[in-house]
Design a protein around this motif. Structure first.
Motif, PDB file in Angstrom:
ATOM      1  N   PRO A   1      24.106  44.837  42.437  1.00 47.92           N
ATOM      2  CA  PRO A   1      24.998  45.329  41.377  1.00 47.92           C
ATOM      3  C   PRO A   1      25.691  46.647  41.778  1.00 47.92           C
ATOM      4  O   PRO A   1      26.701  47.015  41.167  1.00 47.92           O
TER       5      PRO A   1
ATOM      6  N   GLU B   1      16.217  39.535  41.127  1.00 51.35           N
ATOM      7  CA  GLU B   1      17.576  39.832  40.672  1.00 51.35           C
ATOM      8  C   GLU B   1      17.620  40.325  39.230  1.00 51.35           C
ATOM      9  O   GLU B   1      18.677  40.613  38.703  1.00 51.35           O
ATOM     10  N   GLU B   2      16.434  40.408  38.596  1.00 49.46           N
ATOM     11  CA  GLU B   2      16.409  40.956  37.236  1.00 49.46           C
ATOM     12  C   GLU B   2      16.632  42.461  37.276  1.00 49.46           C
ATOM     13  O   GLU B   2      17.240  43.040  36.398  1.00 49.46           O
TER      14      GLU B   2
ATOM     15  N   PRO C   1      17.510  46.853  34.305  1.00 54.08           N
ATOM     16  CA  PRO C   1      18.090  45.504  34.295  1.00 54.08           C
ATOM     17  C   PRO C   1      19.406  45.496  35.081  1.00 54.08           C
ATOM     18  O   PRO C   1      20.224  46.417  34.946  1.00 54.08           O
ATOM     19  N   ALA C   2      19.574  44.449  35.896  1.00 50.56           N
ATOM     20  CA  ALA C   2      20.633  44.442  36.906  1.00 50.56           C
ATOM     21  C   ALA C   2      22.015  44.725  36.326  1.00 50.56           C
ATOM     22  O   ALA C   2      22.834  45.387  36.968  1.00 50.56           O
ATOM     23  N   GLY C   3      22.264  44.229  35.131  1.00 44.87           N
ATOM     24  CA  GLY C   3      23.588  44.417  34.534  1.00 44.87           C
ATOM     25  C   GLY C   3      23.917  45.868  34.264  1.00 44.87           C
ATOM     26  O   GLY C   3      25.086  46.233  34.071  1.00 44.87           O
ATOM     27  N   TYR C   4      22.888  46.718  34.234  1.00 48.71           N
ATOM     28  CA  TYR C   4      23.105  48.152  34.019  1.00 48.71           C
ATOM     29  C   TYR C   4      23.027  48.943  35.318  1.00 48.71           C
ATOM     30  O   TYR C   4      23.152  50.157  35.323  1.00 48.71           O
TER      31      TYR C   4
ATOM     32  N   ARG D   1      24.794  49.445  38.108  1.00 54.06           N
ATOM     33  CA  ARG D   1      25.835  50.324  38.615  1.00 54.06           C
ATOM     34  C   ARG D   1      26.042  51.527  37.682  1.00 54.06           C
ATOM     35  O   ARG D   1      26.206  52.657  38.134  1.00 54.06           O
TER      36      ARG D   1
ATOM     37  N   VAL E   1      23.930  52.968  35.659  1.00 54.34           N
ATOM     38  CA  VAL E   1      22.825  53.930  35.774  1.00 54.34           C
ATOM     39  C   VAL E   1      22.919  54.673  37.107  1.00 54.34           C
ATOM     40  O   VAL E   1      22.728  55.896  37.174  1.00 54.34           O
TER      41      VAL E   1
ATOM     42  N   ILE F   1      25.818  52.475  27.731  1.00 56.59           N
ATOM     43  CA  ILE F   1      26.039  51.826  29.024  1.00 56.59           C
ATOM     44  C   ILE F   1      26.346  50.360  28.791  1.00 56.59           C
ATOM     45  O   ILE F   1      25.626  49.660  28.089  1.00 56.59           O
TER      46      ILE F   1
ATOM     47  N   ARG G   1      26.812  46.487  29.762  1.00 57.07           N
ATOM     48  CA  ARG G   1      26.237  45.510  30.690  1.00 57.07           C
ATOM     49  C   ARG G   1      27.368  44.889  31.526  1.00 57.07           C
ATOM     50  O   ARG G   1      28.394  44.499  30.992  1.00 57.07           O
ATOM     51  N   GLN G   2      27.148  44.816  32.821  1.00 55.80           N
ATOM     52  CA  GLN G   2      28.132  44.199  33.709  1.00 55.80           C
ATOM     53  C   GLN G   2      27.666  42.813  34.120  1.00 55.80           C
ATOM     54  O   GLN G   2      26.500  42.623  34.456  1.00 55.80           O
TER      55      GLN G   2
ATOM     56  N   HIS H   1      18.680  39.401  32.900  1.00 57.30           N
ATOM     57  CA  HIS H   1      19.721  39.878  33.818  1.00 57.30           C
ATOM     58  C   HIS H   1      19.683  39.192  35.168  1.00 57.30           C
ATOM     59  O   HIS H   1      20.473  39.501  36.038  1.00 57.30           O
ATOM     60  N   ARG H   2      18.739  38.299  35.358  1.00 56.34           N
ATOM     61  CA  ARG H   2      18.523  37.712  36.668  1.00 56.34           C
ATOM     62  C   ARG H   2      19.673  36.803  37.084  1.00 56.34           C
ATOM     63  O   ARG H   2      20.011  36.679  38.251  1.00 56.34           O
TER      64      ARG H   2
ATOM     65  N   ARG I   1      22.272  36.224  39.978  1.00 58.64           N
ATOM     66  CA  ARG I   1      23.458  37.104  40.011  1.00 58.64           C
ATOM     67  C   ARG I   1      24.159  37.116  41.358  1.00 58.64           C
ATOM     68  O   ARG I   1      25.374  36.966  41.431  1.00 58.64           O
TER      69      ARG I   1
END
Lengths: 100, 1000, 188
Positions: free
Chosen positions: B615, B761-762, B824-827, B829, B831, C5, C7-8, C110-111, C170
């Motif tokens: 990410p 990947e989580e 969590p991966a979606g955050y 970048r 963070v 923040i 989520r991407q 998020h995986r 991902r």
């Protein structure tokens, strides 16, 4: 490309599976009780039959389960598949005396 | 008739003239022409030079078995394809074709000088000539062979076309759409099963497309084909696939088909792929691949203008092309008589038919005789003349002794030959079916099937039209039934067609005895003559597999389609053993040459492999990071500032991290969540370490072995709860670690109440390392006390950072105070950017994998796969402390007790310091005790890691050395091309040996 | 402290402007809470009750109820998906209800990245990298399975005859998306 019948998901292309070596080789319950020779046999000695071979496959890109396959190493045809933990069934062709 | 084109006959579209070029000259043909038929219509027979002797060669066949007419196609290099068969290339406006294997031109070729040296280029020439002296290989032989070898030329630019690959499933796949294939398809289609029909030609219909007299169900053969195809096309359960070659049979009825989509188009839609690979799993397969006409082997049978009789018939009937003005026919079977009549109708004068058979008879012979064509029974061709095109044929009658008598010369511009037909059993053989030799047919036929298939029609030696159709229909019905589809009723056909019988000839026709100097070609493409094969036999080769490799017969791109049976026949005759005893070479995919394009498909460039990015990847890319490939991942290697090379950047990153704080993307670390009441017991069994007493909230470095006792993986493990562990693995090791754990759990210990879930990947993982790490993170964190007392080294806490959930590890792979922030991966970048911003007042510097490697090496931390290679035990790697001595068992424990695993001279991990501190050793370099010893030296170890340490202002290295720990304090040597480098063996830790910094 | 923040997604870059190819349309699916549930047979009913959707016992089937979907992935493995829900809330709720059960619950929200391929040619395009027989007879609506697309593992499900949902980890999602996008070029 082999067509392998997963005991859980049915027939699937070989691409979804990973080979996992000869079947029915149980890890000794107390390895430290084995002498070097017996342990080496467990670690390294495998059958290499011309004919029916019981082997393990894992439906890696599927239900992720390990299971057993009996495959004819001459024709590549798969005679049967069954879940891990079940004994190898008796099969026609067994009497042909697969050579090790 | 104008030139060599009939005014009406054939299936070409005379309303659509097509202009194309061959060797720079422009010609005209019609839509529906192949390059071969169009060239013949323009009177062009000379189309190539042979491989070895550069002999002038012409078009021999009308199909994919063509051995001679290989051309390069393509107007530019990005669309150039070599070795295309002119007999399969469909012409279009603007097609650019060139001949091959000639320089400077087809008519005058310098390479033809090989012809002069032909006596020296005999069978096994390479093996005999290029033997001695050894030194001549590199400078003389190999360049010479390389220049001469190879057919066609590779294009100089990357292929500009698209290629796609698609999987498909069907109930019945019919390969071939001649009479047998169409009958099979019709029969299978009526059952409702899903039917695919493929054919390598542009038009479906096979041999029926060239048929002029036979009728089926009251229709001409061509009209019947049209009706059958319309019937099939109208059915939703049928897919017709013309221009599609079934080239390979793979296990369990899986076939590879190459569909040529745009090669025949002048202006192809750029959205279309050039070719599509069909990967078809068929419940049942009907092979209706037909038969190939065999050449006859006689002296000088390779001149342009020598052609297969059936090919000439196809050119006349299907393309309206007259392949010559005056023909002599040399045959061993009736089908050439049928061809003679059709060619005569097309305006070709038939000078005579020389029949190898002593007394040919039957309806076709009668018909030819009544047409006024002279028939010479028991007659052979003893030679031909003509430089770039045949101009005469010598004929002689075979006497009672089996040898030809005196020759008579007959002028002609066309010599047609037919040795009968060879069933195309290639795919059947590829399917591992057993071939059986049929003495009467002089052919190998399909025997016992291994896969679920059946052969129909000519490919199983059935040639008469009525039998072919009924056999095809029965095969189609049978295949559908076997696939689970019942047939409503049987399809029958009524036909009128005279049988052409099954006569034929294999081997070499009599032309002057085994000692004759005449050259009679068996394999046109690889330039193998009867003399070559005889020589091989004289030299002791017996098996056809050996003869093939020694003479190269059957080894060209056509895989001996026209030559194999004649080679077998000659060996059989010479050795006086039956054909089956000579053996049969193996048929292998592909049936015809296949482009690399369809095997690559879409896996090109960035799509070759999954290109895994974290990410945080894009942030690093925006900062100008250099990346390296670690397994499938792209990882930031270093972050160069303007003007910096890798050394300068890494030195700066190292100093910043040790002096202030660095930030590193560790997201690629493998992660596995182990959950269940038996989680600790499972961990005890999988890892060398003891886990029972590890308290929730604490971390431990774990080492995992394979059952053979060697280090497989390592990583830091956090205990999140009594029944929950958060494992980390190496980046590349994650899949195999999870797979091995699942294996033990599923098959050895199914009773354990524990489950595994990959969380690689989580989580995005942001490593913040350096003396100021705590200062940077403290203001961003909620609900976690980062103080030394509350959160000591090797602990983990859950809370929030920047408002999102985190698992915060206090861990260090650098030797400094360090944290690894899991979010969590979606955050990830966001963070990362927040931490980076917060770090700026503290001089925070991003660092890459190279700096990570240097920092850990300064601390002597190993990297699995660098310090270990699958033969390293924990003790070898200095990890003996990580073995839970009290544990009764764990994976690999028993193996560690084997004698070889405890030997004192095992390679052990040590540090190396070069005596000259500026010299950086090469990783992988071998280590010796005494560089003065004679070569070959005794190697006692190798360098596993070597870096310039900016922190220490000197080079450092880790190495595995035999009995290494006992050698600490001694000097060893690393021999290099520039001379030996002296090193001192030290403990494998170079910085902060007491560990005070990471406890800060 | 930064405010909120966002989520991407793994496909944000591609999802912004996908090519309009109705025969095989690609679209990113909304974020979901996703939990991996694995456990003993004794825990399966409890998990279904806690989730509000009975976990399918038939292999390779999914069940949907009020925005929540339970996907059968293996004989002891289900993926529980709840569209638009906060993963932490769902995890806490289910963990509480499953306390004492022989099972594992792991937040994997998020995986992976989910997206849809829909249209009359969706199956044909999918078959460019997926070796499954996607005819309705062998891959009916309501089926789901892990499988592969080219060199990536995916979870594939079929909520309607012309709609497939693809769920890829991902870092593999762009690879799968781009290959599918390339494969459907001929339908543009």
């Amino acid at each position: 490309m082999l067509l392998i019948t997963c005991p859980h998901c049915g027939p699937r292309a070989e691409l979804e599976f990973a080979y996992a070596g000869e079947a029915h080789i149980a890890r000794p319950t107390d390895p430290m009780a084995l002498d070097d020779e017996s342990w080496a046999r467990f670690l390294y000695h495998r059958a290499n039959p011309k004919g029916l071979h019981a082997e393990r496959w894992r439906h890696l890109h599927g239900c992720a389960q390990f299971f057993n396959v009996v495959r004819d190493t001459v024709s590549d045809s798969i005679v049967t598949t069954y879940p891990a933990g079940q004994p190898r069934p008796a099969l026609p062709g067994d009497d042909k005396g697969a050579t090790r | 008739m104008s030139g060599f084109r009939h005014s009406t006959a054939g299936r070409v579209d005379r309303n659509k003239p097509v202009r194309f070029s061959f060797d720079g000259k422009t010609y005209q043909g019609f839509a529906g022409d192949t390059l071969a038929s169009a060239l013949l219509a323009n009177g062009v027979h000379l189309v190539g030079r042979s491989f070895k002797y550069h002999r002038p060669r012409g078009i021999v066949t009308a199909g994919s078995d063509e051995p001679n007419a290989l051309v390069g196609i393509g107007a530019d290099e990005a669309h150039y394809a070599p070795n295309m068969r002119a007999t399969q290339v469909e012409i279009y406006d603007g097609l650019v074709a060139e001949s091959q294997n000639r320089w400077p031109s087809l008519g005058f070729d310098v390479g033809a000088v090989n012809e002069t040296f032909a006596p020296f280029l005999s069978a096994g020439f390479y093996y005999k000539t290029f033997m001695w002296p050894p030194k001549a290989w590199a400078k003389l032989y190999e360049p010479l062979i390389r220049r001469a070898a190879g057919l066609g030329r590779a294009p100089t630019q990357a292929d500009a076309d698209r290629y796609t690959q698609v999987y498909a499933h069907c109930d019945v796949l019919v390969v071939g759409s001649g009479p047998a294939g169409l009958a099979a398809a019709l029969a299978a289609a009526t059952t409702g099963g899903k039917v695919f029909v493929c054919d390598e030609q542009s038009e479906m219909g096979g041999s029926l497309l060239a048929e002029t007299t036979a009728t089926i169900d009251g229709l001409s053969a061509r009209d019947w084909v049209a009706r059958a195809l319309a019937d099939l096309a109208a059915r939703p359960n049928v897919t017709l696939m013309p221009r599609t070659t079934a080239f390979g049979w793979y296990p369990h009825n899986f076939l590879g088909l190459c569909e040529r989509i745009t090669d025949h188009m002048a202006k192809a839609d750029p959205k279309l792929p050039r070719e599509r690979l069909w990967q078809i799993r068929a419940k049942e397969v009907v092979l209706a691949t037909g038969a190939l006409e065999r050449p006859l082997v006689f002296p000088d049978n390779d001149r342009p203008g020598v052609m297969m009789a059936e090919a000439a018939r196809i050119y006349a009937n299907r393309f309206g092309v007259k392949p010559g003005d005056k023909a002599v026919i040399f045959t061993a079977c009736d089908s050439a008589y049928r061809a003679a009549l059709d060619l005569m109708a097309a305006g070709v004068a038939i000078a005579t038919i020389a029949d190898l058979r002593a007394a040919p008879c039957g309806p076709w012979i009668d018909r030819v005789r009544s047409a006024g064509i002279a028939i010479r029974a028991g007659t052979v061709v003893t030679g031909t003349t003509g430089r770039l095109r045949i101009d005469s044929v010598s004929l002689a009658t075979v006497g009672i002794d089996g040898n030809p008598g005196s020759s008579e010369n007959i002028a002609c511009d066309l010599l047609l030959m037919s040795g009968g037909f060879t069933p195309s059993v290639h795919l059947f053989s590829q399917s591992r079916g057993k071939l059986v030799y049929d003495e009467a047919l002089q052919a190998y036929l399909p025997g016992i099937s291994v896969e679920r298939e059946r052969s129909a029609g000519a490919c199983r030696g059935i040639y008469d039209l009525d039998k072919v159709l009924s056999n095809g229909a029965a095969s189609g019905t049978g295949a559908a039934k076997a696939a689970g589809f019942a047939a409503a009723d049987t399809i029958t056909f009524s036909t009128t067609a005279d049988s052409v019988g099954t006569d034929g000839f294999i081997g070499v026709t009599p032309f002057g005895g085994p000692s004759s100097k005449a050259r009679a070609w068996i394999d046109f493409q690889n330039d193998v003559t009867a003399k070559d094969v005889r020589l091989a036999i004289r030299e002791g080769f017996r098996s056809i597999e050996h003869v093939k490799r020694y003479t190269t017969t059957g080894m060209a791109t056509d895989q001996g389609k026209t030559s194999n049976m004649n080679a077998l026949g000659l060996v059989s005759e010479t050795l006086k053993v039956p054909v089956p005893q000579v053996g049969l070479t193996t048929f292998r995919p592909p049936y015809t040459p296949t482009t690399f394009g369809i095997f690559a498909g879409q896996s090109r460039g960035d799509m070759f492999d999954p290109l895994r990015k974290t990410p945080i990847h894009d942030w690093a890319a925006e900062q100008g990071a250099a990346f390296e490939d670690i397994s499938l991942w792209k990882r930031a290697h270093y972050f160069p500032k303007r003007g910096e090379d890798i050394h300068a950047a890494v030195a700066r990153e190292c100093k910043a991290t040790r002096g202030a704080v660095g930030i590193f993307d560790a997201s690629t670390l493998g992660k596995i969540e182990v959950v269940g009441k038996d989680a600790a017991e499972f961990m005890n069994r999988m890892y060398t370490n003891a886990w029972t007493k590890l308290e929730p909230g604490r971390l431990r470095y774990g080492v995992m072995l394979r059952e053979d006792g060697f280090v497989m993986d390592d990583g830091v493990v956090g205990r999140m709860a009594t029944d929950r562990f958060h494992i980390t693995t190496t980046t590349g090791g994650a899949p195999r670690v999870l797979s091995m754990m699942e294996d033990y759990l599923q098959t050895e210990w199914p009773g354990l109440d524990v489950w595994l879930t990959s969380t690689t990947e989580e989580w995005a993982v942001i490593a913040v390392q350096g003396p100021l790490a705590r200062k940077v993170l403290e203001p961003l964190v909620e609900g976690i006390d980062l103080s030394r007392e509350a959160m000591p080294h090797m602990s983990v806490r859950e809370g929030r950072i920047c408002g999102v959930p985190t698992r915060l590890f206090r861990v260090s792979f650098t030797g400094e105070l360090g944290f690894e922030v899991n979010v969590p991966a979606g955050y990830g970048r966001a963070v990362w950017e927040a931490i980076f911003a917060a770090g700026q007042p503290h001089g925070m510097t991003p660092y890459g994998t190279e700096t990570m490697h240097v920092l850990r090496a300064e601390k002597g931390f190993i990297i699995v796969g660098q310090e270990t290679d699958g033969t390293v035990t924990p003790d070898d790697a200095g990890l003996g402390w990580a073995i839970g001595k009290a544990k009764k068992d764990f994976v690999g424990k028993r193996s560690l007790a084997r004698p070889a695993m405890t030997a004192s001279d095992r390679k052990q991990l040590v540090g190396l310091l070069t005596v000259d501190s500026k010299t950086v050793l090469e990783e992988g370099a071998q280590i010796v005790a005494d560089p003065a010893q004679p070569i070959p030296m005794t190697m006692i170890g190798h360098v596993t890691s070597s870096y310039w340490s900016a922190t220490l202002d000197r080079s450092i290295a880790l190495a595995l050395v035999r009995g290494g720990r006992a050698r600490v304090g001694t000097r060893l040597s690393v021999p290099m091309p520039s001379g030996p480098i002296t090193v001192e063996v030290v403990e494998p830790i170079f910085y902060d040996a007491k560990g005070a910094r990471l406890d800060a | 402290m930064p405010d909120l923040i966002q989520r991407q997604g793994a496909l944000d870059r591609f999802a912004a402007a996908p090519r309009n190819i109705p025969a095989a349309a690609l679209s990113v699916l909304p974020d979901s809470a996703r939990l991996s549930f694995r456990g003993r047979p004794s825990a399966i009913d409890a998990a279904g009750a806690a989730f509000g959707v009975a976990l399918p016992r038939d292999a390779c089937r999914f069940a949907v109820k009020r925005g929540r979907t339970a996907f059968w992935l293996g004989p002891d493995e289900w993926l529980l998906q709840s569209e638009g829900e906060d993963p932490a809330t769902l995890f806490a709720d289910m963990s509480g209800k499953l306390a004492g059960q022989s099972c594992s619950l792991v937040d994997v929200s998020h995986r992976s990245q989910a997206f849809a391929l829909s249209g009359p040619q969706a199956a044909y395009v999918l078959n460019h990298g997926c070796p499954l027989d996607l005819s309705l007879a062998t891959f009916p609506v309501g089926m789901c399975t892990r499988t592969i697309y080219a060199k990536a593992t995916i979870m594939l499900s079929r909520p309607a005859s012309d709609i497939f949902h693809i769920d890829a980890w991902r870092s593999f999602a762009p690879y799968v998306w781009q290959l599918l996008d390339e494969a459907r070029s001929e339908l543009a």
